[in-house]
Design a protein around this motif. Structure first.
Motif, PDB file in Angstrom:
ATOM      1  N   GLY A  15       0.805  -1.209   0.000  1.00  0.00           N
ATOM      2  CA  GLY A  15       0.000   0.000   0.000  1.00  0.00           C
ATOM      3  C   GLY A  15       0.836   1.256   0.000  1.00  0.00           C
ATOM      4  O   GLY A  15       2.038   1.234  -0.196  1.00  0.00           O
ATOM      5  N   GLU A  16       0.181   2.386   0.196  1.00  0.00           N
ATOM      6  CA  GLU A  16       0.849   3.683   0.201  1.00  0.00           C
ATOM      7  C   GLU A  16       0.366   4.502   1.383  1.00  0.00           C
ATOM      8  O   GLU A  16      -0.656   4.202   1.990  1.00  0.00           O
ATOM      9  N   ALA A  17       1.130   5.542   1.714  1.00  0.00           N
ATOM     10  CA  ALA A  17       0.759   6.418   2.819  1.00  0.00           C
ATOM     11  C   ALA A  17       1.148   7.842   2.477  1.00  0.00           C
ATOM     12  O   ALA A  17       2.138   8.083   1.784  1.00  0.00           O
ATOM     13  N   VAL A  18       0.356   8.786   2.941  1.00  0.00           N
ATOM     14  CA  VAL A  18       0.610  10.206   2.693  1.00  0.00           C
ATOM     15  C   VAL A  18       0.718  10.924   4.033  1.00  0.00           C
ATOM     16  O   VAL A  18      -0.055  10.665   4.956  1.00  0.00           O
ATOM     17  N   TYR A  19       1.689  11.836   4.131  1.00  0.00           N
ATOM     18  CA  TYR A  19       1.911  12.590   5.375  1.00  0.00           C
ATOM     19  C   TYR A  19       2.063  14.070   5.022  1.00  0.00           C
ATOM     20  O   TYR A  19       2.847  14.418   4.130  1.00  0.00           O
ATOM     21  N   LEU A  20       1.299  14.914   5.695  1.00  0.00           N
ATOM     22  CA  LEU A  20       1.387  16.356   5.488  1.00  0.00           C
ATOM     23  C   LEU A  20       2.138  16.979   6.653  1.00  0.00           C
ATOM     24  O   LEU A  20       1.818  16.727   7.817  1.00  0.00           O
ATOM     25  N   ALA A  21       3.140  17.805   6.340  1.00  0.00           N
ATOM     26  CA  ALA A  21       3.955  18.420   7.396  1.00  0.00           C
ATOM     27  C   ALA A  21       4.142  19.896   7.104  1.00  0.00           C
ATOM     28  O   ALA A  21       4.506  20.285   5.990  1.00  0.00           O
ATOM     29  N   ALA A  22       3.877  20.734   8.115  1.00  0.00           N
ATOM     30  CA  ALA A  22       4.155  22.171   8.004  1.00  0.00           C
ATOM     31  C   ALA A  22       5.545  22.414   8.562  1.00  0.00           C
ATOM     32  O   ALA A  22       5.812  22.129   9.728  1.00  0.00           O
ATOM     33  N   ALA A  23       6.450  22.914   7.747  1.00  0.00           N
ATOM     34  CA  ALA A  23       7.835  23.107   8.173  1.00  0.00           C
ATOM     35  C   ALA A  23       8.483  24.192   7.318  1.00  0.00           C
ATOM     36  O   ALA A  23       8.039  24.466   6.201  1.00  0.00           O
ATOM     37  N   PRO A  24       9.542  24.848   7.834  1.00  0.00           N
ATOM     38  CA  PRO A  24      10.195  25.917   7.075  1.00  0.00           C
ATOM     39  C   PRO A  24      10.959  25.430   5.850  1.00  0.00           C
ATOM     40  O   PRO A  24      11.199  26.189   4.918  1.00  0.00           O
ATOM     41  N   HIS A  25      11.355  24.159   5.839  1.00  0.00           N
ATOM     42  CA  HIS A  25      12.134  23.633   4.727  1.00  0.00           C
ATOM     43  C   HIS A  25      11.785  22.168   4.543  1.00  0.00           C
ATOM     44  O   HIS A  25      11.406  21.478   5.493  1.00  0.00           O
ATOM     45  N   TRP A  26      11.919  21.693   3.313  1.00  0.00           N
ATOM     46  CA  TRP A  26      11.518  20.320   3.054  1.00  0.00           C
ATOM     47  C   TRP A  26      12.337  19.309   3.843  1.00  0.00           C
ATOM     48  O   TRP A  26      11.850  18.235   4.190  1.00  0.00           O
ATOM     49  N   THR A  27      13.589  19.652   4.172  1.00  0.00           N
ATOM     50  CA  THR A  27      14.403  18.718   4.958  1.00  0.00           C
ATOM     51  C   THR A  27      13.848  18.567   6.382  1.00  0.00           C
ATOM     52  O   THR A  27      13.909  17.491   6.973  1.00  0.00           O
ATOM     53  N   ASP A  28      13.305  19.679   6.929  1.00  0.00           N
ATOM     54  CA  ASP A  28      12.669  19.594   8.247  1.00  0.00           C
ATOM     55  C   ASP A  28      11.422  18.720   8.188  1.00  0.00           C
ATOM     56  O   ASP A  28      11.141  17.935   9.098  1.00  0.00           O
ATOM     57  N   ALA A  29      10.669  18.895   7.111  1.00  0.00           N
ATOM     58  CA  ALA A  29       9.459  18.090   6.947  1.00  0.00           C
ATOM     59  C   ALA A  29       9.804  16.613   6.766  1.00  0.00           C
ATOM     60  O   ALA A  29       9.109  15.726   7.283  1.00  0.00           O
ATOM     61  N   LEU A  30      10.884  16.354   6.036  1.00  0.00           N
ATOM     62  CA  LEU A  30      11.312  14.978   5.827  1.00  0.00           C
ATOM     63  C   LEU A  30      11.701  14.331   7.152  1.00  0.00           C
ATOM     64  O   LEU A  30      11.382  13.164   7.411  1.00  0.00           O
ATOM     65  N   ASN A  31      12.368  15.110   8.009  1.00  0.00           N
ATOM     66  CA  ASN A  31      12.743  14.598   9.325  1.00  0.00           C
ATOM     67  C   ASN A  31      11.497  14.268  10.145  1.00  0.00           C
ATOM     68  O   ASN A  31      11.438  13.248  10.840  1.00  0.00           O
ATOM     69  N   GLN A  32      10.483  15.149  10.048  1.00  0.00           N
ATOM     70  CA  GLN A  32       9.216  14.876  10.735  1.00  0.00           C
ATOM     71  C   GLN A  32       8.598  13.566  10.244  1.00  0.00           C
ATOM     72  O   GLN A  32       8.092  12.762  11.029  1.00  0.00           O
ATOM     73  N   ALA A  33       8.646  13.389   8.921  1.00  0.00           N
ATOM     74  CA  ALA A  33       8.024  12.205   8.337  1.00  0.00           C
ATOM     75  C   ALA A  33       8.732  10.929   8.785  1.00  0.00           C
ATOM     76  O   ALA A  33       8.102   9.965   9.225  1.00  0.00           O
ATOM     77  N   HIS A  34      10.071  10.933   8.683  1.00  0.00           N
ATOM     78  CA  HIS A  34      10.830   9.728   9.020  1.00  0.00           C
ATOM     79  C   HIS A  34      10.760   9.408  10.511  1.00  0.00           C
ATOM     80  O   HIS A  34      10.573   8.260  10.898  1.00  0.00           O
ATOM     81  N   ASN A  35      10.953  10.434  11.348  1.00  0.00           N
ATOM     82  CA  ASN A  35      11.020  10.202  12.791  1.00  0.00           C
ATOM     83  C   ASN A  35       9.658  10.270  13.466  1.00  0.00           C
ATOM     84  O   ASN A  35       9.554  10.030  14.663  1.00  0.00           O
ATOM     85  N   GLY A  36       8.641  10.644  12.711  1.00  0.00           N
ATOM     86  CA  GLY A  36       7.300  10.758  13.271  1.00  0.00           C
ATOM     87  C   GLY A  36       6.411   9.635  12.802  1.00  0.00           C
ATOM     88  O   GLY A  36       6.579   8.474  13.167  1.00  0.00           O
ATOM     89  N   VAL A  37       5.478   9.982  11.957  1.00  0.00           N
ATOM     90  CA  VAL A  37       4.406   9.050  11.621  1.00  0.00           C
ATOM     91  C   VAL A  37       4.900   7.811  10.871  1.00  0.00           C
ATOM     92  O   VAL A  37       4.428   6.705  11.129  1.00  0.00           O
ATOM     93  N   PHE A  38       5.858   7.959   9.958  1.00  0.00           N
ATOM     94  CA  PHE A  38       6.291   6.788   9.198  1.00  0.00           C
ATOM     95  C   PHE A  38       7.029   5.788  10.091  1.00  0.00           C
ATOM     96  O   PHE A  38       6.870   4.581   9.957  1.00  0.00           O
TER      97      PHE A  38
END
Length: 281
Positions: A15-38
């Motif tokens: 399957g697939e998953a989508v994550y929305l993150a509000a962050a100042p830069h895409w690298t910050d959002a990526l960190n949220q995604a990896h260390n958070g919900v994913f």
């Protein structure tokens, strides 16, 4: 989602998953995604499916600094064993578990994520040896039991002040007797059981508090196996994998109850009542 085998890597796409993150830069959002919900979803789904579930191939869309990450499929190594959670219950189990674990206070209070990560270690331990599998399950159980606020301290007949005075008096005596440091340290550890309770007592209290079936025979076998693995060569006549199965049932049932879920409704038939009876100390 329909499962499609990836023959090149012997993996399964689920399957697939989508994550929305509000962050100042895409690298910050990526960190949220990896260390958070994913990361959390990986733990939950690996536990539920009994195999490694990883998130890979992330893509990103920048919409006014609201970053959208789309995982290109949950991918995992198939297991010979059936999923821990009933297949038709996995979506509901994952949703409710993620909702519970989304709270930092719940994670810190229960140590459920730590326990789940140790249970998931048994997936890799299955290709090594039974001692590793048992040890991972034991660490999962300890994470839950020692963090649990519902467990009344067994043998707690001493107040904190009384326990502190007793410890001080005994260690003072040990110093006068010129006991070596190692023996003094061991003596201090033995004193702890007087006011914290033994690990067997704490596990029994935990099981009773959470209404998880655990017979005194099962508990004795589990604790004996733990002690032998840590201190002596394996000498029990009963096969270690039998004890590991009892421990696996105890841990997975307990983890469900800590997550606020009824294990009877979610776990597969191997986790349902068999030789276990009502929880007893």
């Amino acid at each position: 989602a329909q499962q499609v085998a990836d023959e090149r890597h012997a993996l399964v796409r689920t399957g697939e998953a989508v994550y929305l993150a509000a962050a100042p830069h895409w690298t910050d959002a990526l960190n949220q995604a990896h260390n958070g919900v994913f990361r959390l979803a990986s733990y939950v789904l690996s536990f539920a499916q009994g195999r490694q579930v990883l998130f890979r191939h992330l893509s990103v869309e920048d919409e006014c600094r609201l970053f959208r990450f789309e995982g290109g499929g949950r991918v995992g190594i198939p297991s010979k064993n059936p999923a821990r959670v009933l297949p038709d219950k996995i979506p509901e189990f994952a949703s409710k578990s993620m909702e519970f674990l989304d709270s930092a206070s719940a994670r810190n209070r229960t140590h459920a994520v730590d326990a789940m990560s140790w249970v998931n270690e048994t997936i890799m331990a299955s290709i090594a040896n039974e001692e590793l599998r048992f040890t991972a399950l034991w660490l999962a159980l300890e994470s839950l039991v020692l963090a649990d606020d519902d467990v009344e301290t067994p043998g707690g007949f001493l107040t904190d002040e009384q326990a502190a005075r007793l410890r001080k008096a005994v260690l003072h005596w040990a110093k006068k007797e010129r006991l070596e440091d190692k023996k003094r340290s061991l003596l201090g550890g033995r004193l702890g059981a007087l006011y914290r309770g033994t690990i067997s007592e704490r596990i029994s209290e935990f099981a009773e508090a959470h209404r998880v079936p655990l017979s005194s025979g099962e508990l004795k076998d589990i604790v004996d196996a733990r002690n032998l693995i840590h201190h002596e060569p394996w000498t029990m006549s009963r096969a270690l994998d039998d004890v590991s199965e009892s421990l696996d049932r105890l841990v997975c049932r307990s983890l469900c109850t800590v997550l606020g879920l009824d294990w009877r409704s979610y776990l597969n038939s191997s986790y349902q009542l068999k030789d276990s009876t009502a929880a007893s100390s």
